[in-house]
Design an enzyme around this catalytic site. Structure first.
Site, short mmCIF file in Angstrom:
data_model
loop_
_atom_site.label_atom_id
_atom_site.label_comp_id
_atom_site.label_asym_id
_atom_site.label_seq_id
_atom_site.Cartn_x
_atom_site.Cartn_y
_atom_site.Cartn_z
N SER A 171 0.79 -1.22 0.00
CA SER A 171 0.00 0.00 0.00
C SER A 171 0.83 1.27 0.00
CB SER A 171 -0.94 0.01 1.22
OG SER A 171 -0.20 -0.04 2.43
N HIS A 199 -5.39 -4.20 -2.64
CA HIS A 199 -5.05 -3.23 -3.68
C HIS A 199 -4.96 -3.87 -5.06
CE1 HIS A 199 -4.22 0.01 -0.79
NE2 HIS A 199 -3.76 -0.97 -0.02
N LYS A 231 -12.23 -0.35 -1.38
CA LYS A 231 -11.32 0.30 -2.34
C LYS A 231 -11.95 0.26 -3.73
CE LYS A 231 -7.18 -0.32 0.47
NZ LYS A 231 -7.88 -0.68 1.72
#
Length: 380
Positions: A171, A199, A231
Site C-alpha cells: 500500500s 489493492h 477500495k
C-alpha cells in the site's frame, strides 16, 4: 497529592509534535471540493449513481444495520449473494464477508495459525497483518521485503504447520509481491499462502479479478486471499476467499467474525452492485492502471522520484516527514488531495506522497495533478 492518570499522554503528544508526527482528523464535506487522489476509490464507484442507489435500496429492504453478529441475526440473503458472486468472480470455492478488511486479515491470520505454528510475514505487510501475527500466538518470522528465498529459509527452520503471508500490492509504494515464486516456495515447503489482495481487486487480472487471477493462482491448493470492499468496490467491509473447508473453519473459529456485528446491508448492497458493474465494464481495471502509469511517467519526467506502480498506487518520495506534510498541504491548497505517508506508517523512515489513480480521471485532470505536485514539490 493525586496525579491525573493520563498526564503521560501530554508527554507523548509533545514527543509526536517534536518529531513532526501529529495526525489530525479533517472532516470532508459531502460535495467534493478537491480533486481526490488520496482515497482508494480506484474505479471511481463510491459516488456512482448505480452504487449509491443499491446502497439505499438495501437499507430500505434490510434495515440500517445488520442487527447482530452473522451467526445470530446479522447474516442476510444479500450477504450470501455477495459471497457467492465474489468467490466466483475471483476464482475461489467460497467467500466469507466481514465488517472490514482489517477484520478479514485478523480472522484469516489468527484462525489459520496458533500456538506451535509459524507465520512468515513480509516486512512491508499492512498493519492488519502485523496485528494478526501478534494476536495469533504463533511464532512469527518477519522476512525482507519481496524475498521468496528468505521465505523458504524461514519455512525450513520450522517443523509443523506454517503460513506465509503477504500483501499482493503493497500500500505504500504500490509494488507487487512475487506471487508465483512465493506460491512455489510454499508448495514445495508444505506451507499455506495467505495473500491480502486489497489493492489488487478491481485493478489487476482480467477484468479486475485480482492479483491471484493475474498470476494464475486463483483457487490454487493451499492459497487463501483476503479482500476489502472499500477500495475498488467503493463500499465498506472485507472478505476472506479460499477453499470451502477453510471458510467453514473461519465461521467456527475466527473471533473477528463470530463476535462482531455483521456488515451493514447498505454496504453489502453497494459492494454487490459494484461487482456487477465491474463485470459489465471490465475496462475500468485497465484504465486505473493506465492512469497510474501516466502519473508515474509524467512525474518522473518532471524530475521527481516516484516508484513505478504495479497497480494503482503511485508513491513519490519526499525529503523528510515535515516536507511531506507541507507538500501535501500545499497540494490541498492548490485543489488536489493526496496521501501523506511518514513514520511510523513507513517503517523504512522514507516519507512519501501517495497518489491513488482512479479510472474516472480525465486526461485534463491527470495533467492538473502532475502540474500541482511538481509546482509544490519541496527543495531537497
Amino acid at each position: 497529592m493525586s496525579l491525573d492518570p493520563f498526564d503521560w499522554i501530554d508527554e507523548e503528544a509533545r514527543r509526536r509534535a517534536d518529531a513532526g508526527l501529529v495526525r489530525t482528523l479533517r472532516p470532508r464535506p459531502a460535495a467534493p471540493v478537491l480533486l481526490d487522489l488520496a482515497s482508494n476509490d480506484y474505479l471511481g464507484l463510491t459516488r456512482h449513481p448505480d452504487i449509491t442507489a443499491a446502497a439505499a435500496g438495501a437499507a430500505r429492504d434490510w434495515g440500517a444495520g445488520a442487527t447482530g453478529s452473522r451467526l445470530v441475526t446479522g447474516s442476510t440473503a444479500l450477504h450470501a449473494e455477495l459471497e457467492n458472486e465474489l468467490a466466483e468472480f475471483c476464482g475461489f470455492e467460497a467467500a466469507l464477508v466481514l465488517s472490514s478488511g482489517y477484520a478479514a486479515n485478523l480472522a484469516a491470520v489468527t484462525a489459520l495459525t496458533g500456538h506451535g505454528s509459524l507465520i512468515v510475514s513480509d516486512a512491508g505487510n499492512h498493519a492488519s497483518i502485523v496485528d494478526g501475527c501478534r494476536l495469533s500466538r504463533a511464532a512469527t518470522a518477519v522476512v525482507p521485503h519481496a524475498d521468496p528465498d528468505a521465505v523458504r529459509k524461514a519455512l525450513r527452520s520450522h517443523e509443523g504447520r506454517a503460513l506465509a503471508v503477504t500483501d499482493s500490492v503493497f500500500s505504500v509504494d504500490g509494488d507487487a509481491a512475487p506471487l508465483p515464486r512465493l506460491a512455489e516456495v510454499c508448495r514445495t515447503e508444505g506451507a499455506a499462502l495467505l495473500v491480502d489482495d486489497a489493492h489488487g481487486l478491481g485493478v489487476l487480472g482480467e477484468g479486475g479479478r485480482g492479483a491471484l487471477a493475474a498470476a494464475g493462482l486463483a483457487g490454487g491448493g493451499g492459497i487463501v486471499t483476503t479482500l476489502t470492499l472499500s477500495k475498488s468496490l467503493g463500499s465498506q467491509g472485507g472478505a476472506v476467499l479460499g477453499p470451502a473447508r477453510v471458510i467453514e473453519h473461519l465461521v467456527n473459529t475466527a473471533r473477528t467474525f463470530i463476535f462482531d456485528t455483521g456488515l451493514a446491508p447498505a454496504a453489502v448492497g453497494a459492494a454487490l452492485a459494484s461487482l456487477r458493474l465491474l463485470r459489465r465494464e471490465p475496462e475500468r481495471a485497465g484504465r486505473a492502471r493506465a492512469v497510474a502509469a501516466a502519473l508515474h511517467e509524467r512525474l518522473t519526467a518532471a524530475g521527481l522520484t516516484a516508484v513505478r506502480p504495479d497497480a494503482a498506487v503511485v508513491s513519490v518520495r519526499a525529503p523528510s516527514a515535515d516536507a511531506a506534510v507541507r507538500w501535501a498541504a500545499d497540494c490541498r491548497t492548490a485543489g488536489i488531495a493526496v496521501g501523506c505517508f511518514r513514520p511510523p506508517s513507513v517503517p523504512d523512515g522514507v516519507s512519501r506522497l501517495r497518489l491513488t489513480a482512479r479510472a474516472d480521471l480525465t486526461e485534463e485532470q491527470i495533467a492538473t495533478v502532475v502540474s500541482v505536485v511538481r509546482r509544490t514539490a519541496p527543495v531537497s
